[in-house]
Design an enzyme around this catalytic site. Structure first.
Site, PDB file in Angstrom:
ATOM      1  N   CYS A 255       0.845  -1.197   0.000  1.00 55.75           N
ATOM      2  CA  CYS A 255       0.000   0.000   0.000  1.00 55.75           C
ATOM      3  C   CYS A 255       0.880   1.247   0.000  1.00 55.75           C
ATOM      4  O   CYS A 255       0.640   2.194  -0.756  1.00 55.75           O
ATOM      5  CB  CYS A 255      -0.919  -0.014   1.213  1.00 55.75           C
ATOM      6  SG  CYS A 255      -2.130   1.338   1.231  1.00 55.75           S
ATOM      7  N   CYS A 256       1.923   1.246   0.840  1.00 57.54           N
ATOM      8  CA  CYS A 256       2.850   2.376   0.878  1.00 57.54           C
ATOM      9  C   CYS A 256       3.581   2.537  -0.448  1.00 57.54           C
ATOM     10  O   CYS A 256       3.854   3.658  -0.889  1.00 57.54           O
ATOM     11  CB  CYS A 256       3.864   2.186   2.003  1.00 57.54           C
ATOM     12  SG  CYS A 256       3.196   2.360   3.676  1.00 57.54           S
TER      13      CYS A 256
ATOM     14  N   CYS B  85      -1.112   8.695   7.194  1.00 61.22           N
ATOM     15  CA  CYS B  85      -2.472   8.460   6.717  1.00 61.22           C
ATOM     16  C   CYS B  85      -3.400   8.291   7.922  1.00 61.22           C
ATOM     17  O   CYS B  85      -3.023   7.729   8.941  1.00 61.22           O
ATOM     18  CB  CYS B  85      -2.517   7.215   5.844  1.00 61.22           C
ATOM     19  SG  CYS B  85      -1.686   7.400   4.248  1.00 61.22           S
TER      20      CYS B  85
ATOM     21  N   CYS C 129      -3.821   4.828   9.359  1.00 64.74           N
ATOM     22  CA  CYS C 129      -2.627   4.161   9.885  1.00 64.74           C
ATOM     23  C   CYS C 129      -1.997   4.911  11.055  1.00 64.74           C
ATOM     24  O   CYS C 129      -0.874   4.597  11.464  1.00 64.74           O
ATOM     25  CB  CYS C 129      -1.574   4.020   8.788  1.00 64.74           C
ATOM     26  SG  CYS C 129      -2.091   3.045   7.368  1.00 64.74           S
TER      27      CYS C 129
ATOM     28  N   CYS D 139       7.799   3.164   5.885  1.00 60.02           N
ATOM     29  CA  CYS D 139       6.967   2.941   4.704  1.00 60.02           C
ATOM     30  C   CYS D 139       7.805   2.632   3.479  1.00 60.02           C
ATOM     31  O   CYS D 139       7.281   2.225   2.448  1.00 60.02           O
ATOM     32  CB  CYS D 139       6.103   4.175   4.428  1.00 60.02           C
ATOM     33  SG  CYS D 139       7.056   5.671   4.124  1.00 60.02           S
TER      34      CYS D 139
END
Length: 244
Positions: A125-126, A208, A211, A236
Site C-alpha cells: 500500500c505504501c 495516513c 494508519c 513505509c
C-alpha cells in the site's frame, strides 16, 4: 538522476559530510541550495520537522521547491494545514498523487484496508501511495531534503546530515538530524510556525488517517504509526537505509 550507487565513493560522501559538520540546520540548507541549485527539492508531509524546514527555507529566501505526497487518505487537519502553510508563506507546494490505476488494482484485488492484514500488504500500500509518487517527485533531481531525526524511532537512530539514497540515485539531506522534539517545539513557538492541530491531541507523528493514532506522552514518537506492527518494521520505504 539514477546514478549507480557504486559510482558514489565513500570519500565523496565523507567530504560532503565533513563540510556540513558542525553546521546548523539553516547553514546546511544554504549550502545545499547553493550546491544543487535547480536540482533539489524538499519533501514535506506537514509534520513538525517539515514545517520547521519550510519556515527556514522561506525565511532564508532559498530557491528550494517544496513537494508533498497526497496518498488520498490523509487527515482533514493535514489538508487544512497544507492550505494554511501555502497562504502563510505565499507559496505553492507541488502535489504528487498515486496513480489511479494502481490504487484501483490494489483495492479491487485486496480490499480497501488490506494494509492491516500483513506487513507485506501494508508495504505494498505504501509502495503504491507513497514510493511511486516519490519517484516522480525526485525525477531529474540530484538531491532532496527531508525531516528525518535520530530521536524519532529505533529505525532512525543512525541518521546523518547527508546520506546517499541508493533507491533514487541522489543525495538525501537531513538538516534536523540531531534536533530533539523540544528543539522543534521551541522553534515553532519562537517563529509562530503553523502546525497540525493533531499534534496537540496526542499525535506526535502523523501519516495516513487509517494508519495513525494518538499515543501517550511516554510512548515512542512513532508508536502511533502502524501500531499493530513491531517497531523495527515501522517504515513505509521512503527512508529505507542500508543495514550494516
Amino acid at each position: 538522476m539514477h546514478t549507480d550507487p557504486g559510482s558514489i565513493s565513500g570519500s565523496v560522501l565523507s567530504s560532503i559530510s565533513r563540510d556540513l559538520s558542525g553546521k546548523n540546520a539553516g547553514d546546511i540548507l544554504q549550502r545545499v541550495a547553493d550546491q544543487f541549485k535547480g536540482e533539489i527539492v524538499c519533501a514535506t508531509s506537514f509534520g513538525l520537522e517539515d514545517q520547521v524546514l519550510t519556515d527556514l527555507i522561506i525565511r532564508q529566501g532559498l530557491q528550494i521547491p517544496l513537494v508533498t505526497l497526497d496518498t488520498g487518505r490523509l487527515f482533514p487537519e493535514t489538508y487544512e494545514l497544507w492550505e494554511r502553510t501555502e497562504q502563510r508563506y505565499g507559496i505553492r507546494i507541488q502535489a504528487f498523487f498515486p496513480l489511479s490505476s494502481s490504487v484501483e488494482q490494489l483495492v479491487n484485488e485486496r480490499g480497501i484496508n488490506s494494509f492491516t492484514q500483513s506487513v507485506e500488504y501494508r508495504k505494498d500500500c505504501c509502495r503504491v501511495r507513497k514510493l511511486e509518487p516519490l519517484s516522480r517527485a525526485l525525477k531529474d533531481q540530484k538531491a532532496w531534503i527531508c525531516g528525518l531525526r535520530r530521536s524519532q524511532s529505533v529505525t532512525r537512530q543512525s541518521v546523518e546530515a547527508v546520506e546517499w539514497d541508493s533507491a533514487h540515485g541522489l543525495y538525501k539531506f537531513n538538516p534536523l538530524f540531531d534536533w530533539s522534539e523540544d528543539d522543534l517545539r521551541q522553534y515553532i513557538k519562537a517563529y509562530d510556525v503553523p502546525y497540525n492541530a493533531l499534534h496537540d491531541r496526542g499525535f506526535p507523528s502523523i501519516g495516513c488517517a487509517c494508519c495513525t493514532r494518538a499515543v501517550r506522552l511516554c510512548d515512542d514518537v512513532r508508536q502511533g504509526r502502524w501500531w499493530w506492527e513491531e517497531p523495527e518494521h515501522k517504515e513505509c520505504g521512503l527512508h529505507n537505509r542500508p543495514r550494516h
